[in-house]
Write a protein that holds these residues in place. Structure first.
Motif, PDB file in Angstrom:
ATOM      1  N   ILE A  66       0.839  -1.204   0.000  1.00 18.99           N
ATOM      2  CA  ILE A  66       0.000   0.000   0.000  1.00 18.99           C
ATOM      3  C   ILE A  66       0.874   1.255   0.000  1.00 18.99           C
ATOM      4  CG2 ILE A  66      -1.649   1.302   1.429  1.00 18.99           C
ATOM      5  CD1 ILE A  66      -3.048  -1.333   1.969  1.00 18.99           C
ATOM      6  N   ASP A  67       2.016   1.187   0.690  1.00 17.77           N
ATOM      7  CA  ASP A  67       2.917   2.351   0.709  1.00 17.77           C
ATOM      8  C   ASP A  67       3.323   2.719  -0.718  1.00 17.77           C
ATOM      9  OD1 ASP A  67       3.570   2.130   3.781  1.00 17.77           O
ATOM     10  OD2 ASP A  67       3.895   0.159   2.914  1.00 17.77           O
ATOM     11  N   ARG A  68       3.692   1.698  -1.492  1.00 20.08           N
ATOM     12  CA  ARG A  68       4.164   1.970  -2.858  1.00 20.08           C
ATOM     13  C   ARG A  68       3.044   2.515  -3.728  1.00 20.08           C
ATOM     14  NH1 ARG A  68       8.083  -3.258  -4.081  1.00 20.08           N
ATOM     15  NH2 ARG A  68       9.554  -2.792  -2.411  1.00 20.08           N
ATOM     16  N   LEU A  69       1.891   1.872  -3.641  1.00 20.12           N
ATOM     17  CA  LEU A  69       0.774   2.328  -4.470  1.00 20.12           C
ATOM     18  C   LEU A  69       0.400   3.768  -4.123  1.00 20.12           C
ATOM     19  CD1 LEU A  69      -1.494   1.787  -6.522  1.00 20.12           C
ATOM     20  CD2 LEU A  69      -2.874   0.868  -4.655  1.00 20.12           C
ATOM     21  N   VAL A  70       0.312   4.039  -2.817  1.00 21.70           N
ATOM     22  CA  VAL A  70      -0.108   5.391  -2.407  1.00 21.70           C
ATOM     23  C   VAL A  70       0.953   6.419  -2.810  1.00 21.70           C
ATOM     24  CG1 VAL A  70      -0.630   6.867  -0.433  1.00 21.70           C
ATOM     25  CG2 VAL A  70      -1.576   4.563  -0.535  1.00 21.70           C
ATOM     26  N   ALA A  71       2.221   6.056  -2.662  1.00 20.30           N
ATOM     27  CA  ALA A  71       3.278   7.013  -3.018  1.00 20.30           C
ATOM     28  C   ALA A  71       3.103   7.440  -4.474  1.00 20.30           C
ATOM     29  CB  ALA A  71       4.657   6.399  -2.799  1.00 20.30           C
ATOM     30  N   ILE A  72       2.938   6.464  -5.354  1.00 19.34           N
ATOM     31  CA  ILE A  72       2.827   6.808  -6.778  1.00 19.34           C
ATOM     32  C   ILE A  72       1.573   7.643  -7.016  1.00 19.34           C
ATOM     33  CG2 ILE A  72       2.556   5.863  -9.101  1.00 19.34           C
ATOM     34  CD1 ILE A  72       4.283   3.491  -8.193  1.00 19.34           C
ATOM     35  N   LEU A  73       0.465   7.214  -6.409  1.00 16.76           N
ATOM     36  CA  LEU A  73      -0.788   7.945  -6.643  1.00 16.76           C
ATOM     37  C   LEU A  73      -0.737   9.348  -6.041  1.00 16.76           C
ATOM     38  CD1 LEU A  73      -3.361   5.070  -5.983  1.00 16.76           C
ATOM     39  CD2 LEU A  73      -2.680   6.011  -8.201  1.00 16.76           C
ATOM     40  N   ALA A  74       0.098   9.517  -5.010  1.00 15.60           N
ATOM     41  CA  ALA A  74       0.210  10.841  -4.381  1.00 15.60           C
ATOM     42  C   ALA A  74       1.242  11.705  -5.101  1.00 15.60           C
ATOM     43  CB  ALA A  74       0.591  10.685  -2.905  1.00 15.60           C
ATOM     44  N   GLY A  75       1.883  11.146  -6.120  1.00 16.37           N
ATOM     45  CA  GLY A  75       2.880  11.928  -6.849  1.00 16.37           C
ATOM     46  C   GLY A  75       4.212  12.001  -6.133  1.00 16.37           C
ATOM     47  N   GLU A  76       4.508  10.996  -5.313  1.00 11.41           N
ATOM     48  CA  GLU A  76       5.766  10.980  -4.566  1.00 11.41           C
ATOM     49  C   GLU A  76       6.654   9.862  -5.113  1.00 11.41           C
ATOM     50  OE1 GLU A  76       6.483  13.181  -2.502  1.00 11.41           O
ATOM     51  OE2 GLU A  76       4.672  13.939  -1.554  1.00 11.41           O
ATOM     52  N   ASP A  77       7.984  10.033  -4.971  1.00 12.13           N
ATOM     53  CA  ASP A  77       8.821   8.942  -5.431  1.00 12.13           C
ATOM     54  C   ASP A  77       9.564   8.245  -4.294  1.00 12.13           C
ATOM     55  OD1 ASP A  77      10.685  10.809  -4.870  1.00 12.13           O
ATOM     56  OD2 ASP A  77      11.263  11.208  -6.950  1.00 12.13           O
ATOM     57  N   ASN A  78       9.123   8.507  -3.057  1.00  7.46           N
ATOM     58  CA  ASN A  78       9.703   7.792  -1.919  1.00  7.46           C
ATOM     59  C   ASN A  78       8.568   7.440  -0.961  1.00  7.46           C
ATOM     60  OD1 ASN A  78      11.085   7.121   0.574  1.00  7.46           O
ATOM     61  ND2 ASN A  78      12.891   8.026  -0.376  1.00  7.46           N
ATOM     62  N   ILE A  79       8.534   6.189  -0.524  1.00  7.94           N
ATOM     63  CA  ILE A  79       7.399   5.782   0.317  1.00  7.94           C
ATOM     64  C   ILE A  79       7.401   6.488   1.672  1.00  7.94           C
ATOM     65  CG2 ILE A  79       7.030   3.560  -0.821  1.00  7.94           C
ATOM     66  CD1 ILE A  79       8.362   2.197   1.572  1.00  7.94           C
ATOM     67  N   ARG A  80       8.551   7.046   2.068  1.00 11.32           N
ATOM     68  CA  ARG A  80       8.577   7.806   3.337  1.00 11.32           C
ATOM     69  C   ARG A  80       7.536   8.927   3.341  1.00 11.32           C
ATOM     70  NH1 ARG A  80      14.503   7.539   3.344  1.00 11.32           N
ATOM     71  NH2 ARG A  80      14.554   9.504   2.256  1.00 11.32           N
TER      72      ARG A  80
END
Ligand code: ASP
Length: 587
Positions: free
Chosen positions: A533-547
C-alpha cells in the motif's frame, strides 16, 4: 462529515462566499501574521482543512504556530484583495476576538515552507511538525482514502478481515527477519512476520474461503526509496480459485484504490508473461510508460565472422530513436564509454554501440567486423534510421535482457510517480531464479509455497530452472507493487519442493511442521496475493519515496531521529531475556 466541535463551529478551509454574514468560531495554528496598519493585523489561521485570513486587533498576541481560537464574522474581502489561489480567498474573518489556547516555541523550520527545502533528518526529527504541513496532511488523508476503498472493494467481494499474529516462528519466505527474544524461554526467539503468508494459507485450510488484511510486515533489509523495515500490504487469500480469479479480485481492489486517490478508474490491467517482459523490457518489473523495447537479434549473426557475436547464445539490441530521445541518441564518445562501463558493471562482457549515418551506414568500432548483409539486416530489424544510436549486448539470455533492460531504464525512465499510470500483471514467473552458490540448490523465485505450473511439474527434478510457477506480480510504472501465486496444497508436492531446496523431511517437519501438518487435513486448492500500500499510495500521491506517505518512517539508514530508536536497553532487561551484547565490531 460535521466539522463542528465544542470549541469550533467550522474548519478553516470550508468557509467561502456562501458563509458571508455568519459568525463563526475557528480553531487552529497561526500560520502567518502581517501588520495591516489601523491597529489591525492579519492572521492566517491554519488547520488540516486549509487557511483562513482573520483580521485581528494588532494588540492581540498571536505568534507563529500558537494555537488559537478566533470568533468573527465571515466577510467578503475588499475588492482587489481576493486571492484566487486560495479556496477561501474570497472571504476573511472580521470583528474578531482571539483566545490563545496554547503558545508555541518558534518551530525549527517554517511549517508553510516547501518540504523539499528542509533537510530530511530534521523533517523526521520533528515529524509531528512535518505532518502538520499541507503535503503530509494531503498524503496521509489520501492514504486513508485508499485503505478505505480497498476495504470496501474486498468486502464487496466476500473477503473477511482476519488479524494474524505478529509474534511467530521463523519462516522460509526469503527475507531477513526481525527477531524478538522470549523472556519465558531464554535463548528462544519469535520472528516478526515478513508477511502473513503461512497464516493466510492456514485460514484456507480452516475454511475461511476468502481472507484479507491490511497487514503490517517487517523485513530486515536495506532501505531504499521503495522499501522500509515495516511496510503495509493488502494481503489476501482465496479458496477454490485459479490465477484468473485472484487477478480479478486484486485488480478490483487496486482499481478502486486508484479511483479513490485520483477520481479516475484506470483501464483493465493488461497481462504479459514473465518471459515476454524479460524479452521486451529486460525486466520483471517492466515500465510500460516508454518505448525503447529490446529487439531479438541472435539469428542475424548466426554465421558471423565477428568473434564476440559468434559465440553468444543471445544477442539483443535497442534503438535509441533520435526523434524521441535526441539527446541520448547524440551522445558523444565519453558518454558512450561510460555506458559501456555501466554495462560491464551490470554483468555484460561489453556493449556494442553503433551510430546510424546517412543511408543506414553504421559508425562503430565493430562495424568493420560485420558483413554488409548483417549490417543491413540489423538496421532493418531495429527499424533504425539516420541519427539513431543502436546498443547491442551479446551474452547469456538473462544477461542480455537484464543489462539492456537496465540501460533502457537509465536512458529514459521517467520518475516513478509521473503519469500515465501503467499497471501490468506479469504472470508465469519461473519457480526458481538460479542456483544458490552456497547450497548449490535452486533458489525460489518467491517463496517455496508457489505451485509449479502443472505443465512443468514433471521437470521439477530434471530441469528445475525451466519450471514455471503459477506466480504473478503486479507492476506499476516499473515498481513492483506486489506478488502472489496459486499455492501448493498437496503435501507430497510441497515435500518435493522442499527436497529440491535441500530441506529434508526431518528438517521440514522440525521447522515447518506446524504448517505442513494441517495440509494433511483437507487443504483446498487456494491462491492469493499481497500488494504494497505504501508503494501504491506514493505513486498515486505523486511521490517517489514511500517515506512521504508513512506518518513515522525510518531514515534511509533505518533510524528514527525523533525517538532515537534503535537504542540501548537497560542491563536488567537484557538479563531477563538471557541476553548479553557483544561490543560493536570495529569499523
Ligand atoms: N506473502 C507474499 C508477499 O508478501 C505475497 C503472497 O504470495 O501472497 O510477498
Amino acid at each position: 462529515m460535521t466539522s463542528s466541535t465544542t470549541l469550533r463551529t467550522h474548519t478553516c478551509g470550508e468557509l467561502s462566499a456562501r458563509h458571508i454574514g455568519e459568525t463563526v468560531t475557528l480553531a487552529g495554528w497561526v500560520s502567518r501574521r502581517r501588520e495591516h496598519g489601523d491597529k489591525l493585523a492579519f492572521v492566517d489561521l491554519r488547520d488540516f482543512s486549509g487557511v483562513m485570513q482573520c483580521v485581528i486587533d494588532d494588540g492581540a498576541d498571536a505568534r507563529s504556530e500558537w494555537v488559537v481560537r478566533i470568533t468573527g464574522v465571515v466577510s467578503a474581502r475588499p475588492a482587489g484583495t481576493t486571492n484566487p489561489n486560495l479556496p477561501t480567498g474570497e472571504v476573511e474573518l472580521t470583528n474578531c476576538s482571539l483566545e490563545v489556547l496554547n503558545s508555541a516555541e518558534p518551530p525549527p523550520f517554517p511549517i508553510d515552507q516547501r518540504a523539499d527545502e528542509v533537510d530530511e533528518n530534521i523533517r523526521l526529527k520533528f515529524r509531528y511538525l512535518d505532518v502538520r504541513r499541507e503535503r503530509m496532511q494531503r498524503n496521509l488523508r489520501l492514504r486513508a482514502g485508499v485503505n478505505s476503498a480497498i476495504r470496501t472493494a474486498m468486502e464487496n467481494q466476500g473477503f473477511v478481515e482476519v488479524e494474524t499474529p505478529l509474534l511467530m516462528p521463523s519462516t522460509p519466505e526469503g527475507a531477513r527477519e526481525f527477531l524478538v527474544p522470549s523472556r519465558k524461554e531464554p535463548g528462544s526467539f519469535y520472528a516478526l512476520p515478513q508477511s502473513p503468508q503461512l497464516w493466510k494459507q492456514l485460514l484456507m485450510v480452516a475454511g475461511m474461503d476468502r481472507y484479507y488484511q491490511i497487514a503490517r510486515c517487517l523485513r530486515d533489509e536495506d532501505l531504499r526509496a521503495d522499501r522500509q523495515y515495516e511496510f503495509t500490504q493488502l494481503d489476501a487469500e482465496m479458496s477454490f480459485v485459479t490465477k484468473d480469479d485472484v487477478l480479478a479480485a486484486i485488480s478490483n481492489a487496486v482499481l478502486a484504490a486508484a479511483h479513490a486517490a485520483t477520481g479516475i478508474t484506470p483501464p483493465p490491467i493488461e497481462r504479459i508473461t514473465w518471459h515476454e517482459a524479460m524479452n521486451r523490457f529486460g525486466s520483471d518489473k517492466p515500465d510500460l510508460r516508454f518505448g525503447l523495447e529490446l529487439v531479438e537479434l541472435t539469428s542475424i549473426f548466426s554465421g558471423t565472422a565477428f568473434k564476440a557475436f559468434a559465440s553468444s547464445p543471445s544477442i539483443k539490441g535497442l534503438r535509441v530513436d533520435c526523434g524521441t530521445y535526441p539527446e541520448q541518441a547524440a551522445m558523444g564518445r565519453n558518454k558512450l564509454d561510460q555506458l559501456t562501463e555501466r554495462a560491464k558493471q551490470l554483468g555484460a562482457k561489453g556493449l556494442v554501440w553503433m551510430k546510424v549515418g546517412e543511408g543506414g551506414a553504421l559508425e562503430s568500432p565493430v562495424a568493420k567486423f560485420l558483413s554488409d548483409e548483417e549490417k543491413t539486416t540489423l538496421v532493418t530489424a531495429l527499424g533504425a534510421s539516420s541519427g539513431d544510436l543502436l546498443l547491442l549486448v551479446a551474452d547469456e539470455w538473462s544477461t542480455t535482457c537484464g543489462v539492456l533492460g537496465q540501460l533502457r531504464n537509465d536512458l529514459a525512465r521517467p520518475p516513478v510517480h509521473e503519469g500515465p499510470y501503467r499497471y501490468v500483471w506479469v504472470v508465469d514467473f519461473p519457480l526458481f531464479v538460479g542456483i544458490n552458490p552456497t547450497t548449490k540448490k535452486p533458489q525460489p523465485g518467491h517463496h517455496p509455497f508457489c505451485h509449479p505450473h502443472p505443465d512443468d511439474e514433471s521437470k521439477l527434478e530434471t530441469d528445475p530452472l525451466n519450471v514455471r510457477a503459477l506466480a504473478y506480480d503486479l507492476v506499476l510504472n516499473g515498481w513492483e507493487l506486489g506478488s502472489g501465486s496459486i499455492r501448493i496444497h498437496e503435501p507430497d508436492l510441497q515435500r518435493r519442493v522442499f527436497q529440491l531446496l535441500g530441506i529434508d523431511d526431518e528438517t521440514a517437519d522440525r521447522k515447518f511442521g506446524f504448517f505442513l501438518q494441517p495440509f494433511k487435513y483437507g487443504a483446498p486448492p487456494h491462491g492469493g496475493f499481497a500488494f504494497g500500500i505504501d508503494r501504491l499510495v506514493a505513486i498515486l500521491a505523486g511521490e517517489d519515496n514511500i517515506r512521504e506517505v508513512i506518518a513515522f518512517p525510518k531514515t534511509q539508514s533505518g533510524l528514527d531521529p525523533m525517538t532515537n530508536a534503535p537504542g540501548p536497553v537497560e542491563a536488567t532487561q537484557l538479563n531477563e531475556l538471557g541476553l548479553r551484547t557483544l561490543p560493536k565490531p570495529a569499523g
